[in-house]
Every structure is written in C-alpha cells, then in structure tokens.
Scaffold this motif. Structure first.
Motif, PDB file in Angstrom:
ATOM      1  N   ASP A  29       0.837  -1.197   0.000  1.00 24.38           N
ATOM      2  CA  ASP A  29       0.000   0.000   0.000  1.00 24.38           C
ATOM      3  C   ASP A  29       0.877   1.254   0.000  1.00 24.38           C
ATOM      4  O   ASP A  29       0.508   2.294   0.537  1.00 24.38           O
ATOM      5  CB  ASP A  29      -0.949   0.003   1.202  1.00 24.38           C
ATOM      6  CG  ASP A  29      -0.212   0.025   2.537  1.00 24.38           C
ATOM      7  OD1 ASP A  29       1.017  -0.172   2.546  1.00 24.38           O
ATOM      8  OD2 ASP A  29      -0.880   0.246   3.574  1.00 24.38           O
ATOM      9  N   ALA A  30       2.060   1.142  -0.598  1.00 25.57           N
ATOM     10  CA  ALA A  30       3.016   2.248  -0.661  1.00 25.57           C
ATOM     11  C   ALA A  30       2.459   3.416  -1.462  1.00 25.57           C
ATOM     12  O   ALA A  30       1.593   3.248  -2.331  1.00 25.57           O
ATOM     13  CB  ALA A  30       4.332   1.775  -1.265  1.00 25.57           C
ATOM     14  N   ASP A  31       2.978   4.610  -1.183  1.00 22.93           N
ATOM     15  CA  ASP A  31       2.580   5.792  -1.945  1.00 22.93           C
ATOM     16  C   ASP A  31       3.195   5.784  -3.336  1.00 22.93           C
ATOM     17  O   ASP A  31       2.650   6.395  -4.260  1.00 22.93           O
ATOM     18  CB  ASP A  31       3.019   7.061  -1.192  1.00 22.93           C
ATOM     19  CG  ASP A  31       2.335   7.178   0.162  1.00 22.93           C
ATOM     20  OD1 ASP A  31       1.108   7.374   0.183  1.00 22.93           O
ATOM     21  OD2 ASP A  31       3.021   7.047   1.197  1.00 22.93           O
ATOM     22  N   ALA A  32       4.316   5.094  -3.472  1.00 23.33           N
ATOM     23  CA  ALA A  32       4.961   4.998  -4.782  1.00 23.33           C
ATOM     24  C   ALA A  32       5.822   3.741  -4.831  1.00 23.33           C
ATOM     25  O   ALA A  32       6.418   3.351  -3.829  1.00 23.33           O
ATOM     26  CB  ALA A  32       5.813   6.230  -5.056  1.00 23.33           C
ATOM     27  N   VAL A  33       5.851   3.111  -6.012  1.00 26.00           N
ATOM     28  CA  VAL A  33       6.722   1.955  -6.249  1.00 26.00           C
ATOM     29  C   VAL A  33       7.507   2.240  -7.527  1.00 26.00           C
ATOM     30  O   VAL A  33       6.919   2.517  -8.575  1.00 26.00           O
ATOM     31  CB  VAL A  33       5.920   0.646  -6.405  1.00 26.00           C
ATOM     32  CG1 VAL A  33       6.867  -0.519  -6.667  1.00 26.00           C
ATOM     33  CG2 VAL A  33       5.065   0.381  -5.171  1.00 26.00           C
ATOM     34  N   ALA A  34       8.834   2.191  -7.420  1.00 23.72           N
ATOM     35  CA  ALA A  34       9.677   2.486  -8.581  1.00 23.72           C
ATOM     36  C   ALA A  34      10.756   1.429  -8.708  1.00 23.72           C
ATOM     37  O   ALA A  34      11.259   0.906  -7.702  1.00 23.72           O
ATOM     38  CB  ALA A  34      10.300   3.875  -8.442  1.00 23.72           C
ATOM     39  N   LYS A  35      11.110   1.117  -9.951  1.00 23.08           N
ATOM     40  CA  LYS A  35      12.179   0.142 -10.208  1.00 23.08           C
ATOM     41  C   LYS A  35      13.496   0.884 -10.336  1.00 23.08           C
ATOM     42  O   LYS A  35      13.612   1.871 -11.069  1.00 23.08           O
ATOM     43  CB  LYS A  35      11.878  -0.648 -11.483  1.00 23.08           C
ATOM     44  CG  LYS A  35      12.792  -1.858 -11.677  1.00 23.08           C
ATOM     45  CD  LYS A  35      12.350  -2.681 -12.872  1.00 23.08           C
ATOM     46  CE  LYS A  35      13.145  -3.987 -12.961  1.00 23.08           C
ATOM     47  NZ  LYS A  35      14.596  -3.784 -13.069  1.00 23.08           N
ATOM     48  N   TYR A  82      12.929  -3.204  -6.612  1.00 23.04           N
ATOM     49  CA  TYR A  82      11.644  -2.515  -6.640  1.00 23.04           C
ATOM     50  C   TYR A  82      11.510  -1.791  -5.304  1.00 23.04           C
ATOM     51  O   TYR A  82      11.539  -2.417  -4.241  1.00 23.04           O
ATOM     52  CB  TYR A  82      10.499  -3.515  -6.835  1.00 23.04           C
ATOM     53  CG  TYR A  82      10.542  -4.199  -8.176  1.00 23.04           C
ATOM     54  CD1 TYR A  82       9.892  -3.645  -9.281  1.00 23.04           C
ATOM     55  CD2 TYR A  82      11.248  -5.391  -8.360  1.00 23.04           C
ATOM     56  CE1 TYR A  82       9.946  -4.261 -10.528  1.00 23.04           C
ATOM     57  CE2 TYR A  82      11.315  -6.010  -9.600  1.00 23.04           C
ATOM     58  CZ  TYR A  82      10.655  -5.441 -10.671  1.00 23.04           C
ATOM     59  OH  TYR A  82      10.712  -6.048 -11.912  1.00 23.04           O
ATOM     60  N   ARG A  83      11.402  -0.471  -5.365  1.00 24.61           N
ATOM     61  CA  ARG A  83      11.428   0.346  -4.169  1.00 24.61           C
ATOM     62  C   ARG A  83      10.023   0.829  -3.804  1.00 24.61           C
ATOM     63  O   ARG A  83       9.398   1.568  -4.560  1.00 24.61           O
ATOM     64  CB  ARG A  83      12.376   1.530  -4.354  1.00 24.61           C
ATOM     65  CG  ARG A  83      13.831   1.083  -4.455  1.00 24.61           C
ATOM     66  CD  ARG A  83      14.799   2.225  -4.622  1.00 24.61           C
ATOM     67  NE  ARG A  83      16.165   1.772  -4.363  1.00 24.61           N
ATOM     68  CZ  ARG A  83      17.249   2.529  -4.533  1.00 24.61           C
ATOM     69  NH1 ARG A  83      17.120   3.774  -4.967  1.00 24.61           N
ATOM     70  NH2 ARG A  83      18.443   2.040  -4.259  1.00 24.61           N
ATOM     71  N   HIS A  84       9.565   0.389  -2.633  1.00 23.48           N
ATOM     72  CA  HIS A  84       8.251   0.773  -2.125  1.00 23.48           C
ATOM     73  C   HIS A  84       8.449   1.916  -1.127  1.00 23.48           C
ATOM     74  O   HIS A  84       9.074   1.733  -0.073  1.00 23.48           O
ATOM     75  CB  HIS A  84       7.578  -0.415  -1.439  1.00 23.48           C
ATOM     76  CG  HIS A  84       7.327  -1.576  -2.355  1.00 23.48           C
ATOM     77  ND1 HIS A  84       6.057  -1.948  -2.770  1.00 23.48           N
ATOM     78  CD2 HIS A  84       8.181  -2.461  -2.950  1.00 23.48           C
ATOM     79  CE1 HIS A  84       6.140  -2.996  -3.565  1.00 23.48           C
ATOM     80  NE2 HIS A  84       7.415  -3.330  -3.695  1.00 23.48           N
ATOM     81  N   SER A  85       7.943   3.104  -1.469  1.00 18.75           N
ATOM     82  CA  SER A  85       8.151   4.288  -0.636  1.00 18.75           C
ATOM     83  C   SER A  85       6.869   4.672   0.096  1.00 18.75           C
ATOM     84  O   SER A  85       5.802   4.799  -0.522  1.00 18.75           O
ATOM     85  CB  SER A  85       8.635   5.463  -1.490  1.00 18.75           C
ATOM     86  OG  SER A  85       9.887   5.159  -2.092  1.00 18.75           O
ATOM     87  N   PHE A  86       7.002   4.877   1.414  1.00 18.83           N
ATOM     88  CA  PHE A  86       5.879   5.245   2.261  1.00 18.83           C
ATOM     89  C   PHE A  86       6.157   6.619   2.871  1.00 18.83           C
ATOM     90  O   PHE A  86       7.114   6.779   3.640  1.00 18.83           O
ATOM     91  CB  PHE A  86       5.680   4.213   3.382  1.00 18.83           C
ATOM     92  CG  PHE A  86       5.487   2.803   2.897  1.00 18.83           C
ATOM     93  CD1 PHE A  86       4.208   2.264   2.762  1.00 18.83           C
ATOM     94  CD2 PHE A  86       6.577   1.997   2.570  1.00 18.83           C
ATOM     95  CE1 PHE A  86       4.021   0.950   2.321  1.00 18.83           C
ATOM     96  CE2 PHE A  86       6.405   0.690   2.140  1.00 18.83           C
ATOM     97  CZ  PHE A  86       5.126   0.172   2.006  1.00 18.83           C
ATOM     98  N   GLU A  87       5.351   7.595   2.513  1.00 17.91           N
ATOM     99  CA  GLU A  87       5.523   8.942   3.044  1.00 17.91           C
ATOM    100  C   GLU A  87       5.122   8.973   4.519  1.00 17.91           C
ATOM    101  O   GLU A  87       4.094   8.414   4.910  1.00 17.91           O
ATOM    102  CB  GLU A  87       4.660   9.938   2.250  1.00 17.91           C
ATOM    103  CG  GLU A  87       4.933   9.958   0.754  1.00 17.91           C
ATOM    104  CD  GLU A  87       6.207  10.707   0.405  1.00 17.91           C
ATOM    105  OE1 GLU A  87       6.707  11.471   1.273  1.00 17.91           O
ATOM    106  OE2 GLU A  87       6.717  10.520  -0.715  1.00 17.91           O
ATOM    107  N   LEU A  88       5.946   9.629   5.349  1.00 21.16           N
ATOM    108  CA  LEU A  88       5.670   9.751   6.768  1.00 21.16           C
ATOM    109  C   LEU A  88       5.290  11.196   7.100  1.00 21.16           C
ATOM    110  O   LEU A  88       5.880  12.143   6.565  1.00 21.16           O
ATOM    111  CB  LEU A  88       6.882   9.326   7.600  1.00 21.16           C
ATOM    112  CG  LEU A  88       7.401   7.903   7.360  1.00 21.16           C
ATOM    113  CD1 LEU A  88       8.568   7.619   8.290  1.00 21.16           C
ATOM    114  CD2 LEU A  88       6.295   6.874   7.556  1.00 21.16           C
TER     115      LEU A  88
END
Length: 218
Positions: free
Chosen positions: A145-151, A156-162
């Motif tokens: 449920d990441a805010d963004a997923v980029a290769k 594969y980078r799952h980024s979660f904004e805090l």
C-alpha cells in the motif's frame, strides 16, 4: 477359454483404473489438508538506517529510512515487523506483512541529527526535511500500500511517506508464492496416473492381439 481371458483382462483393467483413482484421490485429500494448515505468525524489530536525497525540484531534504545501511547511519528508533504466513489455497502460499514505523520518533531523531548541519548539494541550500520509509526488494511479485513503487536497477522500491504530525504509520506488504510441494505432488500423481493408463491400454491391446491369434489358431 477366450471368454475367461477376456473377463480376466477386464478385471485387470478395472483394478488398474481403481488404483489410479485411489492415488489421485489420496493426492487431493493430502493437498486439501495442506491448504487447511494453521497460519504462522512472526514478530520482531529491525534497526533503521537513514540516508539523504536532494531533489532538484524542491529545497526540502528527503531523509530515506530503510532496513539496511552503514553503521554510522544507524538510528536508535527501531522498526516493528509482523508477518503472517498461510496457505492461500492448494497451489499458493501467502504472506502478509505489517511494518510499524514510529513517524514522530523518526522525525525527532533525524531533526536532532541534522539541526547543526548545513545541507548544500551542487551549490543549492536545502532547508526543510521530509522523512520517507522505503522497502527495497528484488521480487516484482511483492505488492504493497506504498505511496509509490519504482524500479531501480534490480530492485523494486516501495516508498511510504511519513507525516511529522502523525504518531505512527503501518506499512503493508503482500507476497504470494507457489506451493512447490503441491505442484510437485500433482506432477508425480499425474505421471503415475498416465503410467497406469498407458499400462491399461497396453494390456488391452495385448489381450485383443492374443484373442485374434487364438481365434486364428482354432
């Protein structure tokens, strides 16, 4: 004599067919039992590490928190991890992961670390701070449920904004994998059933040929 042989062949074929069906049913029952196995829960904590990124389109430093890094970038704030593994169905296993990130603690610690530092990158001065938790994986099949997923390369980078105004955030990952045991069992059962069918066919053909030869000899 011919009728007796024919009846014997029929009984043999029938016995072979029943054996094949029993093997197949045994496999299905075994697979169903495996799919009903209880879930497995694992909980632990990980050290967190921070690195910094300097975007061109803003003057806000991006502090990236992850589960790996160099010793000098290790934080005191730890990341909670809870995984639940279970059989999704006969053919697939699943794992649901919850990552507990203390947003307030991370913001406080990172701000404390950087308050006396001047962030200048390529001649540009950065003032603000944005903290992001990032989970890197080589598996494309992992969703979240990441805010963004980029290769990036092989990752594969799952980024979660805090949010610095929020006490904590729960980040969720989902993974589905093949149940190798079930697939191999199905393959073995299929090979056995095929072998039994071929054997039955060979016996039937052999019986017919024998009957023809018998009739000619009479």
């Amino acid at each position: 004599m011919t009728d007796k042989c024919a009846n014997l062949n029929k009984r043999t074929l029938y016995a072979i067919f029943i054996t094949a069906m029993c093997l197949f049913c045994a496999f299905l029952l075994s697979a169903c039992n495996k799919s009903g196995q209880a879930e497995s829960v694992s909980e632990r904590s990980y050290f967190a590490y921070v690195s910094y990124e300097y975007p061109d389109d803003t003057d806000v430093v991006r502090a990236v928190v992850s589960l790996s890094g160099s010793e000098e970038n290790q934080l005191e704030t730890q990341i909670g991890w809870r995984s639940v593994s279970y059989a999704k169905n006969v053919w697939y296993n699943a794992q649901d992961v919850e990552i507990f990130v203390d947003s307030a603690a991370l913001y406080g610690e990172i701000e404390q670390r950087t308050q006396d530092e001047v962030h200048i990158q390529d001649g540009k001065l950065y003032h603000g701070l944005k903290v992001v938790f990032r989970y890197d994986t080589i598996y494309k099949s992992i969703t979240s449920d990441a805010d963004a997923v980029a290769k990036s390369g092989r990752y594969y980078r799952h980024s979660f904004e805090l949010d610095d105004n929020t006490q904590s955030r729960t980040c969720r990952l989902y993974l589905s994998t093949q149940n190798s045991a079930s697939w191999y069992s199905a393959l073995i059962a299929g090979v056995i059933v095929l072998a039994v069918i071929l054997l039955a066919a060979a016996l039937a053909i052999k019986g017919k040929i024998w009957q023809k030869k018998k009739k000619k000899s009479e």
